[in-house]
Enzyme design. Structure first.
Site, short mmCIF file in Angstrom:
data_model
loop_
_atom_site.label_atom_id
_atom_site.label_comp_id
_atom_site.label_asym_id
_atom_site.label_seq_id
_atom_site.Cartn_x
_atom_site.Cartn_y
_atom_site.Cartn_z
N GLY A 229 12.93 -9.18 -9.65
CA GLY A 229 13.98 -9.85 -8.88
C GLY A 229 13.76 -11.35 -8.75
CB THR B 278 18.30 -14.95 -14.55
OG1 THR B 278 18.62 -13.74 -13.88
CG2 THR B 278 19.45 -15.92 -14.44
NE ARG C 251 17.55 -2.34 -13.85
CZ ARG C 251 16.64 -3.32 -13.79
NH1 ARG C 251 16.88 -4.49 -14.35
NH2 ARG C 251 15.50 -3.11 -13.18
NE ARG D 131 18.08 -6.35 -10.70
CZ ARG D 131 16.81 -6.34 -11.09
NH1 ARG D 131 16.31 -7.41 -11.71
NH2 ARG D 131 16.03 -5.31 -10.86
NE ARG E 240 12.65 -3.07 -9.95
CZ ARG E 240 12.45 -1.96 -10.64
NH1 ARG E 240 12.16 -0.83 -10.03
NH2 ARG E 240 12.52 -1.96 -11.97
CG ASN F 201 14.77 -18.67 -9.92
OD1 ASN F 201 15.54 -19.62 -9.89
ND2 ASN F 201 15.15 -17.44 -10.26
N1 LIG Z 1 2.84 -4.52 -18.30
C1 LIG Z 1 4.12 -4.55 -18.70
N2 LIG Z 1 5.10 -4.80 -17.82
C2 LIG Z 1 6.36 -4.83 -18.28
C3 LIG Z 1 6.70 -4.60 -19.63
N3 LIG Z 1 8.04 -4.69 -19.75
C4 LIG Z 1 8.51 -4.99 -18.54
N4 LIG Z 1 7.52 -5.06 -17.64
C5 LIG Z 1 7.59 -5.37 -16.21
O1 LIG Z 1 8.02 -4.23 -15.50
C6 LIG Z 1 8.63 -4.65 -14.29
C7 LIG Z 1 9.92 -3.89 -14.11
O2 LIG Z 1 10.84 -4.23 -15.10
P1 LIG Z 1 12.34 -3.72 -15.03
O3 LIG Z 1 12.35 -2.24 -14.80
O4 LIG Z 1 13.06 -4.23 -16.21
O5 LIG Z 1 12.91 -4.32 -13.66
P2 LIG Z 1 13.23 -5.82 -13.17
O6 LIG Z 1 12.05 -6.67 -13.42
O7 LIG Z 1 13.50 -5.59 -11.74
O8 LIG Z 1 14.44 -6.26 -13.94
C8 LIG Z 1 8.82 -6.16 -14.40
O9 LIG Z 1 7.80 -6.77 -13.62
C9 LIG Z 1 8.59 -6.45 -15.86
O10 LIG Z 1 8.04 -7.74 -16.06
C10 LIG Z 1 5.63 -4.34 -20.54
O11 LIG Z 1 5.80 -4.13 -21.73
N5 LIG Z 1 4.37 -4.33 -20.02
N1 LIG Z 2 18.05 -19.12 -8.69
C1 LIG Z 2 18.78 -18.06 -8.40
N2 LIG Z 2 19.64 -18.08 -7.37
C2 LIG Z 2 20.38 -17.02 -7.03
N3 LIG Z 2 20.34 -15.82 -7.67
C3 LIG Z 2 19.49 -15.72 -8.71
C4 LIG Z 2 18.67 -16.82 -9.14
N4 LIG Z 2 17.94 -16.41 -10.19
C5 LIG Z 2 18.29 -15.13 -10.43
N5 LIG Z 2 19.22 -14.70 -9.55
C6 LIG Z 2 19.81 -13.35 -9.45
O1 LIG Z 2 18.80 -12.54 -8.86
C7 LIG Z 2 18.80 -11.24 -9.45
C8 LIG Z 2 17.40 -10.96 -10.03
O2 LIG Z 2 17.21 -11.75 -11.19
P1 LIG Z 2 16.62 -11.12 -12.53
O3 LIG Z 2 16.71 -12.17 -13.59
O4 LIG Z 2 17.23 -9.80 -12.81
O5 LIG Z 2 15.07 -10.93 -12.09
P2 LIG Z 2 13.83 -10.26 -12.81
O6 LIG Z 2 14.13 -10.21 -14.28
O7 LIG Z 2 12.67 -11.15 -12.49
O8 LIG Z 2 13.69 -8.90 -12.21
C9 LIG Z 2 19.89 -11.22 -10.50
O9 LIG Z 2 21.04 -10.61 -9.95
C10 LIG Z 2 20.14 -12.70 -10.79
O10 LIG Z 2 21.47 -12.95 -11.18
#
Ligand SMILES: Nc1nc2c(ncn2[C@@H]2O[C@H](COP(=O)(O)OP(=O)(O)O)[C@@H](O)[C@H]2O)c(=O)[nH]1
Ligand SMILES: Nc1ncnc2c1ncn2[C@@H]1O[C@H](COP(=O)(O)OP(=O)(O)O)[C@@H](O)[C@H]1O
Length: 207
Positions: A22, A27, A52, A145, A156, A179
Site C-alpha cells: 500500500g 503505482t 485481482r 484500493r 498487511r 511517498n
Molecule cells: N519476497 C518476495 N516478495 C514479493 C514478491 N512479489 C511480490 N512480493 C511482495 O509481496 C507483497 C504483497 O504483494 P501483493 O499481493 O501484490 O500486494 P500489494 O503489495 O498490496 O499490492 C508486497 O510486499 C510485494 O512487494 C517476490 O517475488 N518475492
Molecule cells: N502518493 C499517493 N497519494 C495518494 N494515493 C496514492 C499515492 N501513491 C499510491 N496511491 C494509491 O495507494 C494505493 C496503494 O498503492 P499501490 O501502488 O497499490 O501500493 P503497493 O504496490 O506498494 O502495494 C493505490 O490505490 C494507489 O493508487
C-alpha cells in the site's frame, strides 16, 4: 543462496523496490515503466494469491498453485521466495534473466524477506524503500484500493509496522522515499535512477 546464473548475464544494475503493502510501489514502478519503456523490465514474480481484477497472468504475476510453486522451489528455480500474508511469493531465476537478456534494468518488487534473501545473492541491486507518510495514510490507501478483505488488510497493516521498523536499519536501503505526494516521490525515484537510466539509453543509441 549464491547463484552464478543471474550474474553471468549481468547488464545494468537491477533495482529492488520494497516497502509496506500500500506504500505505492506498483503505482511508482508502473509510472516509471511507462515513461521509460525501453529502459526497464519488470521481474514477474510467482504467487499463490488470487489475481485481482485487472491483473494479468504473466504480466503482474505468474499465478500458480501452492503445489506448483513448492515443486519449482524444490527444483531450485527461484532466487528467493517468501510467505507474505499467508500467500507464497518468489522471484524465479528466469524472471530476472528474461529482463537481463534484453539488457534492461530489472525491477524487483519484493517484501523485506526478499530483500534479506537477495542480499545473500550476487545480484547487487540498488535497494530502494518506498514508505508511506504514516500508518494512518497507509491504512486509508489500502482501504480505498478496495483489493483486500478485512483479514488481509489487517495482516498487511501488521506486516507494514514490522517493515517500517526494518527499513530504518542502517545500510539496509540505498535510498528511502516517503511517498506522500506522488509526483514528488516519483521525482525522487527518477533522480535516484537517472545515472543507470542514462547508461542504458547510451548503449541503446550506439547499437
Ligand atoms: N519476497 C518476495 N516478495 C514479493 C514478491 N512479489 C511480490 N512480493 C511482495 O509481496 C507483497 C504483497 O504483494 P501483493 O499481493 O501484490 O500486494 P500489494 O503489495 O498490496 O499490492 C508486497 O510486499 C510485494 O512487494 C517476490 O517475488 N518475492
Ligand atoms: N502518493 C499517493 N497519494 C495518494 N494515493 C496514492 C499515492 N501513491 C499510491 N496511491 C494509491 O495507494 C494505493 C496503494 O498503492 P499501490 O501502488 O497499490 O501500493 P503497493 O504496490 O506498494 O502495494 C493505490 O490505490 C494507489 O493508487
Amino acid at each position: 543462496m549464491r547463484d552464478a546464473t543471474t550474474k553471468a548475464m549481468a547488464g545494468p544494475r537491477p533495482v529492488v523496490l520494497s516497502g509496506p503493502s500500500g506504500a505505492g510501489k506498483s503505482t511508482l514502478l508502473k509510472k516509471l515503466m511507462k515513461e521509460y519503456d525501453s529502459v526497464f523490465g519488470f521481474s514477474v514474480s510467482h504467487t499463490t494469491r488470487n489475481p485481482r481484477p485487472g491483473e494479468e497472468n504473466g504480466k503482474d504475476y505468474h499465478y500458480v498453485t501452492r503445489e506448483v510453486m513448492q515443486a519449482r522451489i524444490d527444483n531450485g528455480e527461484f532466487i528467493e521466495n517468501a510467505v507474505f500474508s499467508g500467500n507464497m511469493y518468489g522471484t524465479s531465476k528466469a524472471a530476472v534473466q528474461d529482463v537481463q537478456a534484453k539488457n534492461l534494468i530489472c525491477i524487483l518488487d519484493i517484501d523485506m524477506q526478499g530483500v534479506r534473501n537477495i542480499k545473500r545473492t550476487d545480484l547487487s541491486p540498488i535497494y530502494i524503500s518506498i514508505q508511506p507518510p504514516s500508518m494512518a495514510v497507509l491504512e486509508k490507501r489500502l482501504r480505498d484500493r478496495k483489493t483486500e478483505s478485512e483479514e488481509s488488510l489487517q495482516k498487511r497493516l501488521h506486516a507494514a509496522k514490522v517493515d517500517m521498523e526494518f527499513s530504518k536499519e542502517p545500510g539496509m536501503f540505498d535510498v528511502i522515499i516517503i511517498n506522500e505526494d506522488l509526483e514528488d516521490a516519483y521525482g525522487k525515484l527518477k533522480e535516484t535512477l537517472i545515472e543507470e537510466i542514462n547508461k542504458v539509453k547510451k548503449v541503446g543509441m550506439s547499437s
